[in-house]
Structures are given as C-alpha cells and as structure tokens.
Design an enzyme around this catalytic site. Structure first.
Site, mmCIF file in Angstrom:
data_model
loop_
_atom_site.group_PDB
_atom_site.id
_atom_site.type_symbol
_atom_site.label_atom_id
_atom_site.label_comp_id
_atom_site.label_asym_id
_atom_site.label_seq_id
_atom_site.Cartn_x
_atom_site.Cartn_y
_atom_site.Cartn_z
ATOM 1 N N HIS A 1 30.024 60.696 69.539
ATOM 2 C CA HIS A 1 29.500 61.808 68.746
ATOM 3 C C HIS A 1 30.585 62.834 68.418
ATOM 4 O O HIS A 1 30.756 63.791 69.166
ATOM 5 C CB HIS A 1 28.396 62.525 69.521
ATOM 6 C CG HIS A 1 27.114 61.779 69.583
ATOM 7 N ND1 HIS A 1 26.160 61.847 68.602
ATOM 8 C CD2 HIS A 1 26.610 60.951 70.529
ATOM 9 C CE1 HIS A 1 25.120 61.092 68.934
ATOM 10 N NE2 HIS A 1 25.369 60.535 70.100
ATOM 11 N N GLU B 1 30.422 65.159 66.273
ATOM 12 C CA GLU B 1 29.799 66.456 65.987
ATOM 13 C C GLU B 1 29.520 67.244 67.257
ATOM 14 O O GLU B 1 29.248 68.432 67.202
ATOM 15 C CB GLU B 1 28.529 66.260 65.155
ATOM 16 C CG GLU B 1 27.262 65.888 65.914
ATOM 17 C CD GLU B 1 27.200 64.430 66.391
ATOM 18 O OE1 GLU B 1 28.212 63.713 66.285
ATOM 19 O OE2 GLU B 1 26.133 64.028 66.898
ATOM 20 N N CYS C 1 26.385 57.121 65.978
ATOM 21 C CA CYS C 1 25.474 56.656 67.025
ATOM 22 C C CYS C 1 24.314 55.884 66.397
ATOM 23 O O CYS C 1 24.513 54.802 65.881
ATOM 24 C CB CYS C 1 24.999 57.825 67.884
ATOM 25 S SG CYS C 1 24.223 57.291 69.406
#
Lengths: 269, 952
Positions: free
Chosen positions: A230, A232, A94
């Site tokens: 994302h 994660e 990002c």
C-alpha cells in the site's frame, strides 16, 4: 490539471487515502461509484488516471477481486478499452491489483485482455496479515528498451522501499513458466519482496509466498501497474512503523509512485 | 434443477486451507494419524440452468483458472482413501457469499439462476477411526449452532411457507403468580415476577390481555441488557440504600467535573467529545459474551459489527474510524477432558473470536488498533468479548430529533429469524443447554452490507435528508423504534419490513436482531431523494411507518392492530428492582517467598505467561493501518514487534492532531478486591496515555462492567465497590466517563454449580493529542542513555503475574493514590513534550522487570540495571523480587536523553535511576545486595515472550 478517478464499490476501503496520496502528488481526484460508470452518469474517459484502491470488494467472496473484475470486464469493456487505447494510466493497489489480474488487464502479455495469465491467491499462512515489507525494483529485462524502466509509475525510484502489506490473498502465481519468463525478459516485474539489504528472503520478508517474490507488475506498455503493498499508507514519514527511531518529518516512500504517475500524465496525456 | 459444483486446488498447488486444518488436527493430538487434508469449496446452484451455463459460471467466476479445477454433477471428488466431511449452514443462517455469488452470476448474464448455497468439504487422509473423524468435525470443522454435517445427497432446503397471520393473547390479567412465572419462562422472556405483575396491572386497567407482540416488546425493553436494572435500581449496601448506582458513581463524576469539551455523555449510542474546531469524536465499547461462547466466529463478528453501528447511530451519524478489541478467555491449554459440559474449548473460542473480529473489521475498512487479551481458567465457559469503535462527526451534528409526521425508515439488511431473543438471552446465565435453547440468538454478520450502509448513510447525512438515526441492536426494531419514538409515539406496519425469506411471524419481525440495519426518521418531502441515495449503491431503504405524536406505540400486520401501548408504560413502567449487596474481603493463601540468587529463570517464565506474552499472532491478522491515519501502531520498535502502550491515529490526514486509545483491565485483581481492581484499571489506561505522550487532562474514559450473577449479594457488593472506585478515581484524576455498558450474568451453570467470571471492569480511554509528532514509543533507542524508574514501588504482590506464576493469588493488592498519580503523570507529560524522553513504557503485568525487558528487546539493545539505588523517603526497604515484579500502579520506566533536564523537569516526582541502555545483547540486573541477580540476553527474553502464541 491531471484528473484521477478513484473507483469505489461495495467493500472498497482505501479510496480516501488513495485520493489523498494523488492530491499530495498534485492531481485532482474524484471518488466515483462503479454504478455511476455503469449507468453512464460518469465516464472514465474524462480522466487521465484510473485508480482501483484496496479493500474487500464484494467481501472477497468467491475469490478476492473476482466479482469487480467481471463487472469491469462485462459491463465497462468498451470504456475500458478506449481508456487503455488512449494510453492513459491505471493503478491497482492490493484489492485493485487483484481486480486487474483477474480481469486479464495484468500482465496482458497477449495484448487482448482475454487471457488470465496469473493470479493472486491465498497467502501460504492461510490468513490475513498486516506487516511492513521491503521492496526492490525487479530487473529491467533484456532487449530493446531495457535500459530504461518499463513502468511509468516507478521512474526515478531507486534503492529499497518500505511499505505495508495488508492482505489475505496476495500470493502471486504466473499461470505458466512461459508467462514468468516473459515477465522477466520484458522487465515487467516492478517490485520484489526483499529484506532491508535488498536480498530475497523467505517468510515474513516475502509475506505471502509469491513466486519469485513478486510484489507488483506492469503491462508491456508500462502504464498499467498493480501491486499488493500500500503506497498510499506511506506518503508521510509519520506513518512509518518506526519513525520515532529516526525522523518524523518529510514524505514517505510511497509518495514517489503517485508523483511519478502524475508527472507522466502531466507530460504526455 | 440443482447443480452441484466442487472447486479445489489443482495438483501441485499449495492448499493453504487444507494445511491450516491439518495443523488444527495436529493441535488436537491426532497429528500422527493424519497424512493430508484437502479443502473443497462446494456450490449448489439452483435455477433454469443448462450445462453451458454451469461451465460459464465455473470458468468465469467460481474458479481461479490458474490454481483451481472444478467438477460438477456426479463427478464429485470423493477420491478413494480420503474421508469426506461436508459442512453446510443451517437453514435460515445468513451466508454472505450467497448474495455476492448471485449478483456475480447475474453480472455474467446468466439469468436463469435463482438460488446459490455454499458448503465446505474437507477430504482427510489417514488412519483415523469414524469416531476420530467425528471428533475432528465437532471440535474444528463445524458448530452445530449454525451448521450441520451433510450426509447423503446435498440439497437446498425449500423456502418456508408464507406466514399465516394469527394473533395470540396471553391470559395474564387473571393469572396467578405461578402462571405468570410460567409464561415468562416458557416464552423465554426472562422477566421477574414483579415485572410480570406490573404488566398484569397495566393490562387489567386496559381491560384486556396483552398480545404476543406487546409482551415481547415489554420483555425486550425491560431486559437487563437494555434497561440496566441492576445499576439503575435500588441497592441495599452497608446499611444504606443506593438509588441508582450508576447515577451516584460513574455519571456523578462526569457531572461534577463538567468538562466543557464533553459534548454528549450517557445519552446517545456513544459518548461524544470535541476533537477540533470542525469535528467531534465519539467512542463506544460493547460486549458480546454469550453469543461468542456459543458461536465464537459469528458472535465476535456481530459484536464488532454491532458496536460499529453505535457511532454510526450517534448524533446524526458518525463515520467509524477505529476499532478496539479486548478478550478474556479460558486457558488455551485447558485439558479437553476437564471442559465443562457443553462448553467450547478456550483455544477454539480464541481462534474463532479472533477470526470473527478480523473478518468483520477488516472488511469494514476500519483499523483495529488497540486491545488486550487475558486468560484465566474461570473464563472457561464464559469468555468476554469487548468490541469498541470510535467515530468522527462534523461539529453541530451531535444532536437529533425526530419530528411528528416523519416517516420511519429501515435501512440496510433484510430481517430474518436470526437473533431472536438476544437481549433477553444475554440477561440470563449460560448453561450446557444454551446452544439448543438459544441457538437462534447467534448470527453470522455480513460486513459488506454494513459497509454499504455506512457509505450511504454518511452521504444522506451530509445532504440533510433525515432528522434522526439509531441502530437496530439488541431488541431489533422494537428497541430502535421504541427509542426514537419515546417522546412522539409511532406506528409501524410490520408487513412492510423487507424479509430475507417468507414465514416470519409478526412478533418475530418486530424483535429480530438481524444485523446491519439502521432506523432513520425522514420528512415525507425528502423521502424520494433519500431513497435514491441508497438505491444508487444497492442499499434497501423502506418506509415502515411514521412518528405520530400521540405517544403510543401501535403496530399493525396487514391492517390488523397487533400492539397498542403507551410509550410511557413501555419506557417507565418497569418496577424498580431492590437488591441486597454485601462485600467481605476474601482471604487468599499468601505465598512464602525465599529470596533467590538468580531471577533470570523467573523472568523468562514470566515473559511466557499468557497474559504477558506477545499477541503478535492476533495483532497482525487485523488491518491496523487502513484509512491511513496510524501514527503509533500496536507493534513498535526496531523490528516492529515490541508491545506498544497505546495506539495513536490521525483521523484527518491533513492534520497533526490525533487520538490516543488505550485500555486498562486487571482480571486477577478483581478476585481480591473490585475496588482496587477498578482503580488499577483506570490508572493503567491513563498510564498508557501518558507513556505515549498524551495529556490526561484531555482524556475521557468508558466503563464496561462484566460481572457474575448480581442477584447474588456478594457479586453485587463487588459491583458497588468497583463503582465507588470509579467515582473516587475519576473525580480526583479529573477524567470524565462519557459512556459505558454492563454485562451482568457471566456465569456458566453446570447442574447445581456455577462458574462465575472474575469481576472485570474494562476501562477504555480516548484522548485528544494536539501534536502527534511528539509521540514516544516504548523501544529503547540508544546505547548510553540513562534508564529511570518513575513512581514508587511498594510490596503489593497480590494478584500479580509473579504470584500467578507461582500458583498464588495473595492479598496485598496494588492500590492507587490518584492525587499523587495525577501530578506524576502531568509532570511526565510535560517532560515528554519537551523532547527529553527517548522511550517510555508503563509498568503493568509482570512489573518493572518485564517492562524493562520489553523495552530492551524492542530496541534491540542491552540494558545494565542496578536495583541498589537511592530510595524515596517513604519507601521501605524492599526485597529483590518485589522490586522486580511488584505491579504497583502509577509507574513508568523511561529512557532519558538528557538527565539534567529530566531531573529538573521531574522535580517533586519520585524518580530513581536504574542504569543505562547498553550496546550489546546482555540484559543484566544487580540486586539490592549489589550482586548480579539476572544475566540473560535479549534474544532469549524475546523468544520466551513470543513462544506461547507463535504458531497458533
């Protein structure tokens, strides 16, 4: 043990969950402030993987990622060059992707980091949006090496993957048609935004209006990788927006990216 | 020399900002006259810079070389056939971009730079008159409270001259009552005559007059905003005197319930409860109504920024982990020509508020996961903006104490003239003059500054480098130091406080509400280590005084004593207010409703009511997943667009344990009876907890009262009733209040008339959930599953969305039987934990029919419902529209996997089988007479629900 440095500065927000994802993938992680690197208290070359997490570094003022990109470029250039020369791995997620692109580290077709070859700019909707998207790997390109995945972060990943995006400036634009052709030809487009069946579609499937629905790219070595979604935020199934409709256990789609990076580092670095 | 740089999109690149402004102009009704809008970013660079420096700065920093072009000096982009509108911040208003730009230019190695200013320029093409351009500028492009239109040559305002110290005394010890009132008014102190007389008394004893600084300190500390004089004063109601309403209702329930997991309640900046054996969590909700009415973007942004500092200033400092937001606005289609003088249009307020919360919350890296948005025409001049924040802190850090000799250290942002008199201003009514009189109260936040402060404070906390902490909120340093030094006394040297620019008077420094500042108390032995923690990450930490132990507040400016008062007087000297309260049930017109054959149209219209309709447009602008802990998101279902009842978050990524956040608010019920409004709000918040799988025995709640002017006995009467309901309900439900706040002057004055907001109580609820993997969402899962209604439906249509749609308020307000509701919720919770429920949704705005429709389309499945069904014993025979749309409390609709097990688990609770989930797209309801009264499809229902806020 694979060592990961997660860089943070004013406005870095996703540092802890990024470190947690690397931890799940079996790496040792450390959060390091950019000032510590600039002052020389820490050196990135003591680590195998460098991660620039999401957030709003310096408020996204002027343009997202730009100020941190310049800081890396002007204050840590030599360290960074050595890190890359040693074949170590970099991931930018990002805001981290925006930093890599605006520092000239991605796609770096020229090979000398001096050229800004692409950008990530304001979404067509002109606003920040948080939504889950489907991703498919881009084509492997043509010519030598095209039988294998170029990007070391996504080896072994197949099919359609689901991850969240949360950004206001994620529209990928290559600087010229030539850059785009080269990205395609060399198989550097790592992820494209698609629908659940793997087909390219307009908004909201392509959430920001990116050219050719590009969601993530890597450099010609395949070791530097950036993406807007994302991973994660989807390392456990329970983070999926509709896990109550299927299965609550197990890992999320994003974990494979961290595992792939860590296992490459373990093997070769 | 000043260089002017303009940056804009290259030809052929999509100008998203310009397009977005064009759309706003279209919404104003001028769409046909506008062909094109281009956006230009302007930078003014001042310093010893040469041509090559400017080129360097532009090419390597200010432009995106792929998409943008730049020009500088003379070469400005006022292309022919465009009309230019340029907007810049007023002098003294913070522009965070300037800080970042300055840093980045220095990073480039350009040392001659001194100042950066920015402006926004819009190039508009079309057949617009001068007047229309002006109207567009005023309605969309700028707000004169913080900005101005640039005409002629742009420049950089010179820095104000340094302050020449001058201490003023107010002659009050000999002043008449009339003079006292005048002093209060002219100084914008908002103090009553009684209070002014108490001050006069105190200084008479001292034999001198108060200084400007002393009077300001008292005004801040005694303001309604800080002291809650209405709630804590004397109220004559119903022939009795209530001495401290808060203590006798809201706080009393908590005290009597004595939950062992309540760690710290009503003491600190937020309420703290136990999370697990290592951590506690805290929660606070604040309002920022008046600033948001004047400057929606800045007001809402600093609202969320301010409430984040509450957990950060709780105990020894908590890490902020979740934001909540609840807004009440006027109707988005309110006619422009019927707007009260001086008021901003509700739609612009809404867009500004949403953008303000978005930009601050997202930049802070805190997920905004729960909230609500409601509309009523009475909010037209006075919107409500509630912002909440949850924090997490290690166990045993919930308490703090500054020691004698500790240094007073201010951390974070610099102090400016922004936000002077916020605390006192918010204690008065809004008028059309508010923007000119009180404009300095409004500020623009700098979230990155606050993020840096948060990052470093938490490091300093973990290293044990300070003894106590609080935030600089309303009243600025005066409140923060006053609070921390209440027991000890403190001295502060105001000239030591770092300033944004020169020229601030000593009293302005003391009461400025400049954002992003915290105050900590530090053992002098640890000051070196502490300062290096902050310096390492570019945060300023400055010693400005010390805690003395003599129980006095002494302020100095360059050595001169400017304030010397006893802490006891400052904190306890405010005279008790005595007010009268009466309450008489208002009588509204009751509609006569004829039974219809077909309710499909009514249901579709109801789905589009602004309070019911989808808020996806807002929700998606917030990052609701940052920090990675999101388990149930605000939007749920097959296509991730159904309205979830509550959000669930795991604050520790390695644990299954989580936090449920929910909220209850009913603006329409407050008009009929604040008692049942409050009861309904509590029930709603607890329903939502139950619906997602939470156990209300682990729930704690917060109160936020927003009321009209409580000097008026009828308004105060309503407040008393609502407070009584809080006690009655909390006690029986067994759910403690842990924190709260009130905002009591929400009226918009127009000449002799005022518009009061409907009495509104927001209940925010936090619940610890042991196993988040047992959570349930509201979307229908599988065709064939049975649908049940849980709870009794009554003919309680007063204040319902259905009546509102028909243009009525009605009188039969939904009531709550908390004993019954509690047993029902507990039974449902056990049933959900057993895994028998596939989906569950609470019945609220729009009643059962809306809940079922949402459940169906969120699951992308049909539904076959029959209202003809066994009726619980005490149920009267109800008409179809009541069964469909009544908003009776304590009700749920649930999709059941195994009916036998469900009925066994729910024994003793009134449940009613409604029908089943079907594979198609048909949403069908048969009425009490057995005939089909609704037959529509889920796509139509969903489209109606999404339409109102689809393209804002």
């Amino acid at each position: 043990m694979v060592k990961v440095i997660v860089i943070r500065t004013a406005g870095t927000n996703c540092d802890r969950e990024t470190a947690f994802a690397f931890h799940l993938a079996g790496a040792e992680t450390e959060l390091v402030h950019i000032n510590q690197l600039v002052r020389g208290d820490k050196n990135m070359n003591d680590y195998h993987i460098l991660a620039i997490p999401g957030g709003f570094t310096y408020g996204d003022d002027i343009a997202s990622g730009k100020i941190l990109a310049n800081e890396l470029k002007y204050k840590l250039e030599q360290d960074l060059e050595r890190f890359i020369r040693d074949g170590k791995l970099i991931i930018g997620i990002c805001n981290g992707f925006q930093v890599l692109v605006k520092a000239g580290l991605l796609p770096n077709l020229s090979g000398d980091f001096q050229e800004i070859e692409a950008t990530l700019t304001l979404n067509d909707s002109a606003k920040f949006e948080d939504r889950w998207v489907y991703l498919k790997k881009g084509s492997r390109g043509q010519g030598p090496g095209s039988r294998k995945d170029k990007c070391v972060w996504t080896k072994g990943i197949n099919g359609v993957m689901k991850l969240p995006v949360a950004h206001g400036e994620g529209k990928f634009i290559p600087r010229t048609d030539k850059v785009l052709r080269q990205l395609k030809k060399s198989g550097l487009i790592v992820f494209e935004y698609v629908d659940e069946n793997g087909r390219r579609k307009g908004y909201p499937h392509n959430p920001n209006g990116s050219v050719e629905a590009i969601a993530g790219i890597c450099d010609p070595t395949g070791r530097i990788f950036g993406l807007m979604p994302h991973p994660e935020r989807h390392v456990a199934r329970i983070q999926h927006p509709s896990w109550t409709r299927s299965n609550k256990d197990g890992s999320g789609d994003g974990l494979a990216i961290f595992q792939s990076g860590v296992s490459f580092a373990k093997k070769y670095l | 020399m000043i260089w002017r740089v303009e940056v804009k999109e290259k030809a052929g690149f999509y100008d998203a900002m310009g397009q977005s402004v064009k759309k706003d102009i279209h919404d104003l009704g001028l769409g046909k006259k506008v062909k094109e809008v281009k956006y230009v970013q302007v930078y003014l660079l001042e310093g010893d810079l040469e041509d090559r420096n400017i080129k360097d700065i532009c090419e390597n920093l200010l432009i995106d070389p792929v998409t943008q072009d730049y020009s500088y000096d003379g070469n400005v982009s006022d292309e022919k056939c465009y009309k230019a509108v340029e907007v810049a911040y007023n002098p003294g208003v913070m522009d965070p971009v300037e800080d970042s730009a300055l840093k980045a230019i220095l990073d480039l190695g350009v040392e001659g730079i001194r100042t950066v200013r920015t402006a926004k320029k819009y190039l508009i093409k079309g057949s617009l008159s001068h007047g229309e351009i002006r109207s567009i500028a005023e309605k969309i492009l700028y707000n004169k409270v913080i900005q101005h239109l640039v005409t002629g040559k742009s420049g950089i305002a010179p820095e104000p001259p340094p302050y020449k110290f001058q201490l003023n005394h107010f002659n009050i010890i000999n002043a008449s009552n009339k003079a006292l009132e005048r002093i209060s008014k002219e100084g914008q102190l908002f103090m009553s005559l009684d209070e002014m007389r108490a001050v006069k008394q105190y200084f008479k004893k001292l034999g001198r007059n108060p200084t400007d600084c002393e009077l300001e300190t008292i005004a801040q500390t005694w303001s309604e905003h800080c002291k809650h004089k209405t709630f804590r004063g004397l109220i004559e109601y119903d022939g009795k005197i209530i001495d401290n309403l808060l203590k006798n209702t809201v706080m009393k329930a908590t005290k009597e319930l004595a939950k062992p997991w309540c760690v710290s309640v009503f003491k600190d900046n937020s309420g703290i409860i136990r999370f697990d054996d290592k951590y506690d969590v805290c929660f606070k909700v604040e309002t920022h109504n008046h600033p948001s009415a004047l400057e929606p973007y800045g007001g809402a942004g600093t609202g969320i920024g301010g409430v984040i500092r509450d957990p950060l200033g709780t105990g020894m400092g908590a890490k902020p982990i979740i934001n909540t937001d609840v807004f009440c606005f006027g109707l988005p289609d309110h006619p422009y020509n019927r707007l009260p003088k001086g008021a901003i249009h509700p739609k612009r307020i809404m867009k500004g508020v949403v953008a303000g919360v978005r930009d601050y919350g997202n930049r802070m890296g805190i997920p905004t996961s729960n909230g609500a948005v409601l509309f009523d025409e009475d909010f037209v001049g006075n919107p409500l903006v509630f912002c909440g924040n949850v924090g997490i802190l290690p166990k045993n850090t919930a308490f703090k104490k500054a020691n004698k000799g500790d240094l007073v250290v201010v951390v974070g942002g610099r102090t400016g003239r922004d936000g002077i008199h916020g605390a006192t201003f918010s204690s008065g009514e809004l008028t059309h003059e508010s923007e000119t009189v009180s404009g300095s109260c409004v500020q623009i936040g700098n979230p990155i500054q606050e993020k840096k402060v948060t990052d470093t404070i938490l490091q300093a906390r973990d290293l044990g480098l300070y003894t106590a902490i609080t935030d600089c909120g309303a009243g600025g340093l005066s409140s923060a130091v006053g609070e921390m030094g209440e027991e000890l006394g403190a001295e502060v040297h105001l000239d030591k406080v770092p300033l944004k620019y020169k020229g601030l008077r000593h009293d302005e420094i003391w009461i400025s509400e400049a954002q992003e500042r915290m105050v900590i108390s530090v053992d002098p032995k640890k000051i070196g280590k502490l300062k290096s923690v902050f310096e390492n990450e570019n945060v300023e930490a400055t010693v400005i005084g010390r805690f003395t132990g003599d129980k006095h507040l002494r302020l100095f400016y360059e050595g001169d004593l400017v304030c010397d008062m006893a802490m006891k007087f400052i904190h306890d000297g405010v005279p008790n207010v005595k007010r009268k309260a009466v309450w008489k049930k208002p009588v509204f017109k009751e509609p006569r409703i004829r039974e219809k054959k077909d309710y499909a149209k009514d249901l579709l219209n109801l789905m589009s009511m602004p309070n019911v309709a989808s808020k996806e447009w807002i929700i998606r602008q917030y990052d609701h997943e940052v920090q990675g802990g999101s388990v149930l998101k605000p939007l749920q279902g097959k296509h991730e667009d159904g309205p979830g009842d509550a959000c669930i978050t795991r604050p520790r990524l390695d644990s299954k344990k989580g936090i449920i956040l929910s909220c209850g608010i009913n603006i329409d019920y407050g008009k009929i009876d604040p008692y049942w409004m409050a009861a309904s709000s509590i029930d709603e918040a607890l329903r939502q907890v139950t619906a997602v799988g939470g156990n209300i025995e682990k729930a704690a709640i917060l109160d936020n009262f927003c009321w009209g002017n409580c000097n008026k006995p009828d308004r105060l009467g309503g407040l008393v009733r609502a407070s009584q309901a809080c006690y009655d309900m909390a006690k029986v439900y067994g759910v403690p209040f842990i924190s709260g706040k009130d905002s009591l002057n929400n009226e918009y004055a127009m000449g002799h008339k005022t518009i009061s907001i409907p009495p509104t109580l927001l209940i925010s609820c936090i619940t610890v959930m042991d196993d988040t993997a047992k959570a349930v969402t509201m979307d229908a899962k599988k065709a064939g599953n049975a649908i049940y209604l849980i709870g009794l439906t009554r003919d309680e249509m007063g204040g319902s969305q259905y009546y509102k749609m028909l243009g009525y308020t009605g009188n039969s307000i939904p009531k709550v039987d908390p004993l019954y509701a509690k047993s029902l919720m507990k039974a449902l919770n056990k049933t959900i934990e057993k895994g028998i429920i596939a989906s569950c949704h609470d019945c609220s705005d729009g009643g059962m029919a809306v809940a079922l429709a949402e459940m169906a389309f969120a699951g992308d499945l049909g539904m076959d419902i029959a209202l003809k069904a066994p009726i619980p014993e005490d149920q009267e025979c109800l008409r179809d529209h009541v069964l469909l749309f009544s908003e009776s409390n304590s009700r749920f609709v649930a999709e059941v996997k195994d009916e036998k097990k469900f009925l066994a688990a729910m024994r003793g609770v009134p449940v009613w089988k409604l029908g089943k989930v079907t594979p198609g797209r048909t949403f069908s309801v048969r009425g009490g007479g057995g005939r089909e009264i609704i037959s529509t499809d889920i796509d139509k229902l969903k489209a109606a629900w999404k339409r109102p806020f689809k393209d804002m």
